[in-house]
Design an enzyme around this catalytic site. Sequence first.
Site, mmCIF file in Angstrom:
data_model
loop_
_atom_site.group_PDB
_atom_site.id
_atom_site.type_symbol
_atom_site.label_atom_id
_atom_site.label_comp_id
_atom_site.label_asym_id
_atom_site.label_seq_id
_atom_site.Cartn_x
_atom_site.Cartn_y
_atom_site.Cartn_z
ATOM 1 N N PRO A 141 -17.565 8.053 15.971
ATOM 2 C CA PRO A 141 -17.186 8.000 14.729
ATOM 3 C C PRO A 141 -16.430 9.093 13.760
ATOM 4 O O PRO A 141 -17.053 10.307 14.096
ATOM 5 C CB PRO A 141 -18.247 7.587 13.987
ATOM 6 C CG PRO A 141 -19.552 8.282 14.732
ATOM 7 C CD PRO A 141 -18.926 8.193 15.997
ATOM 8 N N GLY A 142 -15.278 8.786 13.257
ATOM 9 C CA GLY A 142 -14.802 9.906 12.626
ATOM 10 C C GLY A 142 -14.781 9.581 11.073
ATOM 11 O O GLY A 142 -15.427 10.017 10.159
ATOM 12 N N ARG B 272 -1.644 10.633 4.159
ATOM 13 C CA ARG B 272 -1.876 9.010 4.604
ATOM 14 C C ARG B 272 -0.973 8.135 3.547
ATOM 15 O O ARG B 272 -0.196 7.374 4.289
ATOM 16 C CB ARG B 272 -3.264 8.788 4.314
ATOM 17 C CG ARG B 272 -4.272 9.610 5.169
ATOM 18 C CD ARG B 272 -5.757 9.262 5.254
ATOM 19 N NE ARG B 272 -5.827 8.038 6.115
ATOM 20 C CZ ARG B 272 -5.801 6.702 5.454
ATOM 21 N NH1 ARG B 272 -5.849 6.610 4.111
ATOM 22 N NH2 ARG B 272 -5.950 5.757 6.242
ATOM 23 N N TYR C 214 1.221 6.103 6.455
ATOM 24 C CA TYR C 214 0.960 4.744 6.483
ATOM 25 C C TYR C 214 0.932 3.821 5.503
ATOM 26 O O TYR C 214 0.521 2.846 5.532
ATOM 27 C CB TYR C 214 -0.630 4.848 7.057
ATOM 28 C CG TYR C 214 -1.082 5.836 8.093
ATOM 29 C CD1 TYR C 214 -0.623 5.847 9.345
ATOM 30 C CD2 TYR C 214 -1.883 6.872 7.636
ATOM 31 C CE1 TYR C 214 -0.895 6.998 10.068
ATOM 32 C CE2 TYR C 214 -2.346 7.821 8.483
ATOM 33 C CZ TYR C 214 -1.805 7.670 9.752
ATOM 34 O OH TYR C 214 -2.387 8.814 10.707
ATOM 35 N N CYS D 142 9.961 17.878 -2.077
ATOM 36 C CA CYS D 142 11.320 17.273 -2.430
ATOM 37 C C CYS D 142 11.523 16.112 -1.432
ATOM 38 O O CYS D 142 12.462 16.194 -0.208
ATOM 39 C CB CYS D 142 12.296 18.479 -2.038
ATOM 40 S SG CYS D 142 12.103 19.698 -3.248
ATOM 41 N N GLU D 143 10.938 15.081 -1.663
ATOM 42 C CA GLU D 143 11.046 13.777 -0.880
ATOM 43 C C GLU D 143 10.716 12.439 -1.470
ATOM 44 O O GLU D 143 9.473 12.805 -2.073
ATOM 45 C CB GLU D 143 10.204 13.766 0.534
ATOM 46 C CG GLU D 143 10.421 14.681 1.530
ATOM 47 C CD GLU D 143 10.305 14.219 2.783
ATOM 48 O OE1 GLU D 143 10.462 13.230 3.050
ATOM 49 O OE2 GLU D 143 10.253 15.235 3.921
HETATM 50 N N1 LLP Z 1 -12.214 8.599 19.238
HETATM 51 C C1 LLP Z 1 -10.702 8.613 19.602
HETATM 52 C C2 LLP Z 1 -10.615 8.885 21.261
HETATM 53 C C3 LLP Z 1 -9.783 8.461 18.521
HETATM 54 O O1 LLP Z 1 -8.643 8.626 18.950
HETATM 55 C C4 LLP Z 1 -10.200 8.507 17.342
HETATM 56 C C5 LLP Z 1 -9.049 8.438 16.300
HETATM 57 C C6 LLP Z 1 -11.693 8.430 17.057
HETATM 58 C C7 LLP Z 1 -12.620 8.499 17.937
HETATM 59 C C8 LLP Z 1 -12.013 8.177 15.476
HETATM 60 O O2 LLP Z 1 -11.858 7.063 14.923
HETATM 61 P P1 LLP Z 1 -12.167 6.826 13.440
HETATM 62 O O3 LLP Z 1 -13.928 6.615 13.685
HETATM 63 O O4 LLP Z 1 -12.058 7.979 12.641
HETATM 64 O O5 LLP Z 1 -11.580 5.680 13.075
HETATM 65 N N2 LLP Z 1 -4.883 9.568 11.009
HETATM 66 C C9 LLP Z 1 -5.345 8.190 10.869
HETATM 67 C C10 LLP Z 1 -6.327 7.824 11.767
HETATM 68 C C11 LLP Z 1 -6.017 8.309 13.279
HETATM 69 C C12 LLP Z 1 -7.107 8.069 14.120
HETATM 70 C C13 LLP Z 1 -6.768 8.651 15.652
HETATM 71 N N3 LLP Z 1 -8.143 8.598 16.530
HETATM 72 C C14 LLP Z 1 -5.453 7.836 9.374
HETATM 73 O O6 LLP Z 1 -5.505 8.651 8.431
HETATM 74 O O7 LLP Z 1 -5.854 6.640 9.030
#
Ligand code: LLP
Length: 421
Positions: free
Chosen positions: A279-280, A317, A321, A349-350
């Site tokens: 989890p991130g 973000r 997105y 500037c965008e």
């Molecule tokens: N494991 C892998 C292999 C991943 O590619 C990712 C996220 C995670 C774990 C963690 O995922 P999470 O739990 O955070 O959903 N920049 C984007 C999100 C990109 C996520 C990329 N991979 C945003 O701001 O929404």
Amino acid sequence: MSLATMHEDGLRIEGVALADIAARFGTPCYVYSRAALTAAYAAYLDALQAHGLAGRSLVCYAVKANSNLAILNLFARLGAGFDIVSGGELARVIAAGGDPAKIVFSGVGKSRDEMRAALEAGIHCFNVESASELEQLSEVAGGTGRRAPVSLRVNPDVDARTHPYISTGLKTAKFGVAFGEAFELYRRAASLPHIAVKGIDCHIGSQLLDPAPAAEAEHKVLALVDRLAAAGIVLEHIDLGGGMGIQYRADEPGPATADYLAPMLAKLATRRENLVFEPGRSLVGNAGLLLTRVAVLKPGEEKHFAVVDAAMNDLMRPALYDAWHDIVPVAKADDRGRAMPYEIVGPVCESGDFLGHDRDLVLHEGDLLAILSAGAYGMAMASNYNSRPRAAEVMVDGNITHLIRRREEVAQLFALESTLP
Ligand code: LLP
């Protein structure tokens, strides 16, 4: 959302007024709460505990979501492992005191240098994403006289039903080994002397609000694990990736950790493998906000603009997105004026440089605003576009505020550059 609460002196995080943080550290400034980070991690452990899985699970925080050393160090102290995607993230985890033996290394394009560094550090597992990567890793491991611990990241061809840029589990994505090719690739891996087959991995996307796609992916993965076992390839662990979504809008609740994980965890209690999670966002997203100040108000015929001192380079973000972040005033509401619909924009500037559209707010120049749910993929994706120094970062711990990243200085932005002789 509960991260910041309203008091006489305006919004506070834990015991500290955001206005005091702005006065002391300036704006824009990322503000995190130690208590909120700790609680998010605890929610994961509690969910695992409730299914009797805590003892054989490793929660590997996805470093890409927010890689500040203080945050990595906090999770390391809580016992977390780490999911990394580069040699840079490996170095950060080690610098933050993380245990290399709890690192999993994901990503479709690991360089040989990155493979070597991770082998030498003694990481837990490489999540291998292609047949070529497997052969390269085998060669690199041979060269260092080591065996590389490996999982194959399989692509289960499941629609994660999230934003297309952050959906990774469909056949059309660059990620993972095609599901139909995984069995043969495991056979190949098992035959390579410098590869140690350890597990299987799958991650289908990010900001998932419905647990069903992840549970469907898990179902496919478990079937493959059993088929491999029947063929004599017995895996030690199953890595179910990350992806749990969070609440971004006050009016749209996000999933509770226990509820989101329950369908997945329910199928694991009777199995013997160890488990890994990556989890991130769900560990850091709602533990941080971006504090900014209104620089200029520009009322117009069609639109009213509030130009703030944070911009798309600080929080990408919305521009990238079209993501929604709640934006709230830091000061307690008063009768100073009436609400108007504002475009909250930065100085870049965008026209894509916006942080929020059409927000009903009472605003004055100099007011502070908090852009919520900015702990994940905020600072981590910040850039120096328009030669803007990156923001300061602070962490609140009770009544104390720690500076965890100094505001960048302009001279640092071109320190690596040189003019022609
Ligand atoms: N494991 C892998 C292999 C991943 O590619 C990712 C996220 C995670 C774990 C963690 O995922 P999470 O739990 O955070 O959903 N920049 C984007 C999100 C990109 C996520 C990329 N991979 C945003 O701001 O929404």
